[in-house]
Design a protein around this motif. Sequence first.
Motif, PDB file in Angstrom:
ATOM      1  N   ILE A  20       0.828  -1.208   0.000  1.00  0.00           N
ATOM      2  CA  ILE A  20       0.000   0.000   0.000  1.00  0.00           C
ATOM      3  C   ILE A  20       0.862   1.258   0.000  1.00  0.00           C
ATOM      4  N   ALA A  21       2.012   1.178   0.663  1.00  0.00           N
ATOM      5  CA  ALA A  21       2.916   2.343   0.734  1.00  0.00           C
ATOM      6  C   ALA A  21       4.319   1.925   0.308  1.00  0.00           C
ATOM      7  N   PRO A  22       4.489   1.529  -0.959  1.00  0.00           N
ATOM      8  CA  PRO A  22       5.806   1.028  -1.382  1.00  0.00           C
ATOM      9  C   PRO A  22       6.908   2.084  -1.299  1.00  0.00           C
ATOM     10  N   GLY A  23       6.561   3.341  -1.557  1.00  0.00           N
ATOM     11  CA  GLY A  23       7.566   4.408  -1.484  1.00  0.00           C
ATOM     12  C   GLY A  23       8.094   4.579  -0.068  1.00  0.00           C
ATOM     13  N   MET A  24       7.192   4.587   0.894  1.00  0.00           N
ATOM     14  CA  MET A  24       7.585   4.733   2.289  1.00  0.00           C
ATOM     15  C   MET A  24       8.398   3.527   2.752  1.00  0.00           C
ATOM     16  N   ARG A  25       7.995   2.354   2.323  1.00  0.00           N
ATOM     17  CA  ARG A  25       8.733   1.138   2.694  1.00  0.00           C
ATOM     18  C   ARG A  25      10.132   1.168   2.078  1.00  0.00           C
ATOM     19  N   ALA A  26      10.234   1.633   0.835  1.00  0.00           N
ATOM     20  CA  ALA A  26      11.546   1.722   0.185  1.00  0.00           C
ATOM     21  C   ALA A  26      12.448   2.719   0.918  1.00  0.00           C
ATOM     22  N   ARG A  27      11.892   3.849   1.357  1.00  0.00           N
ATOM     23  CA  ARG A  27      12.681   4.831   2.109  1.00  0.00           C
ATOM     24  C   ARG A  27      13.138   4.261   3.454  1.00  0.00           C
ATOM     25  N   MET A  28      12.271   3.493   4.106  1.00  0.00           N
ATOM     26  CA  MET A  28      12.659   2.851   5.365  1.00  0.00           C
ATOM     27  C   MET A  28      13.824   1.887   5.140  1.00  0.00           C
ATOM     28  N   THR A  29      13.738   1.105   4.089  1.00  0.00           N
ATOM     29  CA  THR A  29      14.788   0.139   3.779  1.00  0.00           C
ATOM     30  C   THR A  29      16.076   0.865   3.418  1.00  0.00           C
ATOM     31  N   GLU A  30      15.949   1.961   2.676  1.00  0.00           N
ATOM     32  CA  GLU A  30      17.120   2.754   2.295  1.00  0.00           C
ATOM     33  C   GLU A  30      17.813   3.320   3.533  1.00  0.00           C
ATOM     34  N   ARG A  31      17.038   3.815   4.469  1.00  0.00           N
ATOM     35  CA  ARG A  31      17.580   4.414   5.691  1.00  0.00           C
ATOM     36  C   ARG A  31      18.099   3.378   6.675  1.00  0.00           C
ATOM     37  N   MET A  32      17.371   2.284   6.809  1.00  0.00           N
ATOM     38  CA  MET A  32      17.677   1.323   7.866  1.00  0.00           C
ATOM     39  C   MET A  32      18.260   0.009   7.371  1.00  0.00           C
ATOM     40  N   GLY A  33      18.287  -0.199   6.076  1.00  0.00           N
ATOM     41  CA  GLY A  33      18.752  -1.475   5.541  1.00  0.00           C
ATOM     42  C   GLY A  33      17.805  -2.586   5.946  1.00  0.00           C
ATOM     43  N   ASN A  34      18.366  -3.742   6.252  1.00  0.00           N
ATOM     44  CA  ASN A  34      17.531  -4.883   6.651  1.00  0.00           C
ATOM     45  C   ASN A  34      16.913  -4.701   8.028  1.00  0.00           C
ATOM     46  N   GLY A  35      17.340  -3.663   8.761  1.00  0.00           N
ATOM     47  CA  GLY A  35      16.751  -3.381  10.060  1.00  0.00           C
ATOM     48  C   GLY A  35      15.269  -3.071   9.971  1.00  0.00           C
ATOM     49  N   SER A  36      14.840  -2.567   8.815  1.00  0.00           N
ATOM     50  CA  SER A  36      13.413  -2.272   8.653  1.00  0.00           C
ATOM     51  C   SER A  36      12.578  -3.551   8.698  1.00  0.00           C
ATOM     52  N   LYS A  37      13.150  -4.664   8.245  1.00  0.00           N
ATOM     53  CA  LYS A  37      12.437  -5.948   8.336  1.00  0.00           C
ATOM     54  C   LYS A  37      12.213  -6.324   9.793  1.00  0.00           C
ATOM     55  N   GLY A  38      13.166  -5.990  10.636  1.00  0.00           N
ATOM     56  CA  GLY A  38      13.052  -6.278  12.066  1.00  0.00           C
ATOM     57  C   GLY A  38      11.886  -5.553  12.700  1.00  0.00           C
ATOM     58  N   ILE A  39      11.654  -4.312  12.263  1.00  0.00           N
ATOM     59  CA  ILE A  39      10.523  -3.539  12.791  1.00  0.00           C
ATOM     60  C   ILE A  39       9.207  -4.242  12.467  1.00  0.00           C
ATOM     61  N   PHE A  40       9.094  -4.725  11.241  1.00  0.00           N
ATOM     62  CA  PHE A  40       7.859  -5.408  10.841  1.00  0.00           C
ATOM     63  C   PHE A  40       7.732  -6.767  11.529  1.00  0.00           C
ATOM     64  N   ALA A  41       8.856  -7.446  11.742  1.00  0.00           N
ATOM     65  CA  ALA A  41       8.816  -8.720  12.461  1.00  0.00           C
ATOM     66  C   ALA A  41       8.352  -8.502  13.899  1.00  0.00           C
TER      67      ALA A  41
END
Length: 186
Positions: A20-41
């Motif tokens: 639903i928010a691919p742009g925001m998710r891409a920015r999170m991944t860009e900023r945090m790397g794989n750490g963004s996956k941890g937030i969702f986990a």
Amino acid sequence: MAILVLGLALWVGAHLFKRIAPGMRARMTERMGNGSKGIFAIALALSVVLMVISYQRAAFVNVYVPPSWTVHLVDLFMILAIALFGLGSSKSNLRGKLRHPQLSGFALWAGLHLTVNGDLASVVLFGTLFVWAFVEMAVINASEPRPTPYTGGSTVGTIRLLVISLVLYAIITAVHAWLGVWPFPG
């Protein structure tokens, strides 16, 4: 009930966020790397904890009385739900036949629980998860091109999937019994 709804909202939001928010998710991944996956986990783990605890503690409010024969239906088709859930990761020759085996198994699991549980907490929990699975499939279909179907696998892989599904069914049955919910008639 509010905590149950919060857990469901967290579950649905965490799963749909990427599409639903691919742009925001891409920015999170860009900023945090794989750490963004941890937030969702963490969000998904928290959602499950909230759903389980609030469901167990919910007051019983009857919405409908399911027919007694539906227990037999659930006992039989839960094995299929488990097998579908694992099909997408299996080496079964059936794997390429269904685009969303895990979500299909999840929807079947939720739908089966609705056939034997007529209380408000069950309707909210399993009804929401049932609808979510179909919404998730539709969103994936709309946002991603259809992948090339899996063509590998073997009959041995299908037999292995069935055996694993039966073992998981036995474990799930034991967990239900441990929680005080006997899943079989009588």
